[in-house]
Design a protein around this motif. Structure first.
Motif, PDB file in Angstrom:
ATOM      1  N   ILE A  66      43.411  51.612 -43.939  1.00  0.00           N
ATOM      2  CA  ILE A  66      44.276  50.275 -44.144  1.00  0.00           C
ATOM      3  C   ILE A  66      43.657  49.301 -43.055  1.00  0.00           C
ATOM      4  CG2 ILE A  66      46.293  49.064 -44.355  1.00  0.00           C
ATOM      5  CD1 ILE A  66      47.267  51.590 -45.770  1.00  0.00           C
ATOM      6  N   ALA A  67      43.636  49.554 -41.949  1.00  0.00           N
ATOM      7  CA  ALA A  67      43.378  49.009 -40.776  1.00  0.00           C
ATOM      8  C   ALA A  67      41.897  48.214 -40.763  1.00  0.00           C
ATOM      9  CB  ALA A  67      43.858  49.428 -39.400  1.00  0.00           C
ATOM     10  N   MET A  68      41.271  49.142 -41.217  1.00  0.00           N
ATOM     11  CA  MET A  68      39.703  48.737 -41.148  1.00  0.00           C
ATOM     12  C   MET A  68      39.183  47.994 -42.458  1.00  0.00           C
ATOM     13  SD  MET A  68      36.738  51.458 -40.140  1.00  0.00           S
ATOM     14  CE  MET A  68      36.237  52.133 -41.678  1.00  0.00           C
ATOM     15  N   PHE A  69      39.928  48.312 -43.865  1.00  0.00           N
ATOM     16  CA  PHE A  69      39.452  47.490 -44.709  1.00  0.00           C
ATOM     17  C   PHE A  69      40.587  46.443 -45.387  1.00  0.00           C
ATOM     18  CE2 PHE A  69      37.030  51.300 -45.053  1.00  0.00           C
ATOM     19  CZ  PHE A  69      35.586  50.820 -44.846  1.00  0.00           C
ATOM     20  N   GLY A  70      41.955  46.545 -44.846  1.00  0.00           N
ATOM     21  CA  GLY A  70      42.991  45.906 -45.531  1.00  0.00           C
ATOM     22  C   GLY A  70      43.442  46.607 -46.707  1.00  0.00           C
ATOM     23  N   PHE A  71      44.587  46.150 -47.018  1.00  0.00           N
ATOM     24  CA  PHE A  71      44.916  46.441 -48.494  1.00  0.00           C
ATOM     25  C   PHE A  71      44.342  45.462 -49.543  1.00  0.00           C
ATOM     26  CE2 PHE A  71      48.221  47.127 -51.658  1.00  0.00           C
ATOM     27  CZ  PHE A  71      48.166  48.651 -51.764  1.00  0.00           C
ATOM     28  N   GLY A  72      43.918  46.195 -50.347  1.00  0.00           N
ATOM     29  CA  GLY A  72      43.110  45.298 -51.445  1.00  0.00           C
ATOM     30  C   GLY A  72      41.727  45.048 -51.035  1.00  0.00           C
ATOM     31  N   GLY A  73      41.276  45.500 -49.959  1.00  0.00           N
ATOM     32  CA  GLY A  73      39.651  45.510 -49.704  1.00  0.00           C
ATOM     33  C   GLY A  73      38.822  46.652 -49.843  1.00  0.00           C
ATOM     34  N   GLY A  74      37.682  46.362 -49.772  1.00  0.00           N
ATOM     35  CA  GLY A  74      37.046  47.665 -50.097  1.00  0.00           C
ATOM     36  C   GLY A  74      36.712  47.699 -51.813  1.00  0.00           C
ATOM     37  N   PRO A  75      36.489  48.860 -51.974  1.00  0.00           N
ATOM     38  CA  PRO A  75      36.104  49.022 -53.492  1.00  0.00           C
ATOM     39  C   PRO A  75      37.451  49.289 -54.152  1.00  0.00           C
ATOM     40  CG  PRO A  75      35.220  51.056 -52.428  1.00  0.00           C
ATOM     41  CD  PRO A  75      35.747  50.161 -51.295  1.00  0.00           C
ATOM     42  N   LYS A  76      37.388  49.020 -55.586  1.00  0.00           N
ATOM     43  CA  LYS A  76      38.402  48.921 -56.428  1.00  0.00           C
ATOM     44  C   LYS A  76      39.477  49.971 -56.175  1.00  0.00           C
ATOM     45  CE  LYS A  76      39.598  47.704 -61.244  1.00  0.00           C
ATOM     46  NZ  LYS A  76      39.382  47.443 -62.459  1.00  0.00           N
ATOM     47  N   TYR A  77      40.760  49.828 -56.277  1.00  0.00           N
ATOM     48  CA  TYR A  77      41.905  50.342 -56.068  1.00  0.00           C
ATOM     49  C   TYR A  77      41.836  51.343 -54.626  1.00  0.00           C
ATOM     50  CZ  TYR A  77      42.344  49.996 -60.877  1.00  0.00           C
ATOM     51  OH  TYR A  77      42.595  49.066 -62.145  1.00  0.00           O
ATOM     52  N   PHE A  78      41.025  51.127 -53.772  1.00  0.00           N
ATOM     53  CA  PHE A  78      40.832  51.571 -52.346  1.00  0.00           C
ATOM     54  C   PHE A  78      42.012  51.494 -51.514  1.00  0.00           C
ATOM     55  CE2 PHE A  78      39.203  52.022 -47.955  1.00  0.00           C
ATOM     56  CZ  PHE A  78      38.816  53.075 -47.998  1.00  0.00           C
ATOM     57  N   GLY A  79      42.917  50.624 -51.596  1.00  0.00           N
ATOM     58  CA  GLY A  79      44.027  50.089 -50.871  1.00  0.00           C
ATOM     59  C   GLY A  79      45.016  51.129 -51.104  1.00  0.00           C
ATOM     60  N   TYR A  80      45.118  51.447 -52.423  1.00  0.00           N
ATOM     61  CA  TYR A  80      46.065  52.256 -53.208  1.00  0.00           C
ATOM     62  C   TYR A  80      46.000  53.748 -52.740  1.00  0.00           C
ATOM     63  CZ  TYR A  80      47.561  48.306 -56.222  1.00  0.00           C
ATOM     64  OH  TYR A  80      47.743  47.212 -56.799  1.00  0.00           O
ATOM     65  N   GLY A  81      44.568  53.980 -52.807  1.00  0.00           N
ATOM     66  CA  GLY A  81      43.949  55.250 -52.127  1.00  0.00           C
ATOM     67  C   GLY A  81      44.704  55.606 -50.609  1.00  0.00           C
ATOM     68  N   ALA A  82      44.328  54.562 -49.809  1.00  0.00           N
ATOM     69  CA  ALA A  82      44.659  54.723 -48.542  1.00  0.00           C
ATOM     70  C   ALA A  82      46.037  54.771 -48.151  1.00  0.00           C
ATOM     71  CB  ALA A  82      44.222  53.543 -47.827  1.00  0.00           C
ATOM     72  N   PHE A  83      47.026  53.979 -49.084  1.00  0.00           N
ATOM     73  CA  PHE A  83      48.421  54.035 -49.058  1.00  0.00           C
ATOM     74  C   PHE A  83      48.924  55.451 -49.319  1.00  0.00           C
ATOM     75  CE2 PHE A  83      52.590  53.162 -50.888  1.00  0.00           C
ATOM     76  CZ  PHE A  83      53.316  52.764 -49.626  1.00  0.00           C
TER      77      PHE A  83
END
Length: 103
Positions: A66-83
């Motif tokens: 989350i710190a590296m890509f932000g929430f909503g950054g990166g591939p689609k749904y990536f932020g949800y996976g990190a959370f």
């Protein structure tokens, strides 16, 4: 007013920004510190070292992503996976009350 990064004015405003962040952080930390002081129920078993280390690793990986890509950054749904990694790590290590008694 727009301040361009890495200019003298930008550097002169850094102490002000740090002060603003402290003014926001200190009351928030005091408000949530009660959760850090909650006692562990006497009947609750202490999780194994493997479970604590595994949960901490998952939690740290989720926070780092989350710190590296932000929430909503990166591939689609990536932020949800990190959370989800953060929540899973908290559950595995016994930080979530519902999962404390699981072995």
């Amino acid at each position: 007013i727009s301040i361009l990064p890495d200019t003298a004015l930008w550097w002169e405003t850094r102490p002000l920004w740090i002060l603003v962040l402290y003014v926001a952080l200190i009351p928030t930390a005091l408000l949530f510190s009660i959760f850090e002081r909650l006692p562990r129920p006497k009947e609750a078993p202490i999780p194994s070292a493997l479970r604590l280390v595994g949960g901490a690793a998952l939690l740290c990986l989720g926070i780092a992503l989350i710190a590296m890509f932000g929430f909503g950054g990166g591939p689609k749904y990536f932020g949800y996976g990190a959370f989800a990694l953060v929540i899973l790590g908290a559950a595995v290590s016994g930080l979530l009350p519902r999962f404390r008694n699981a072995r």
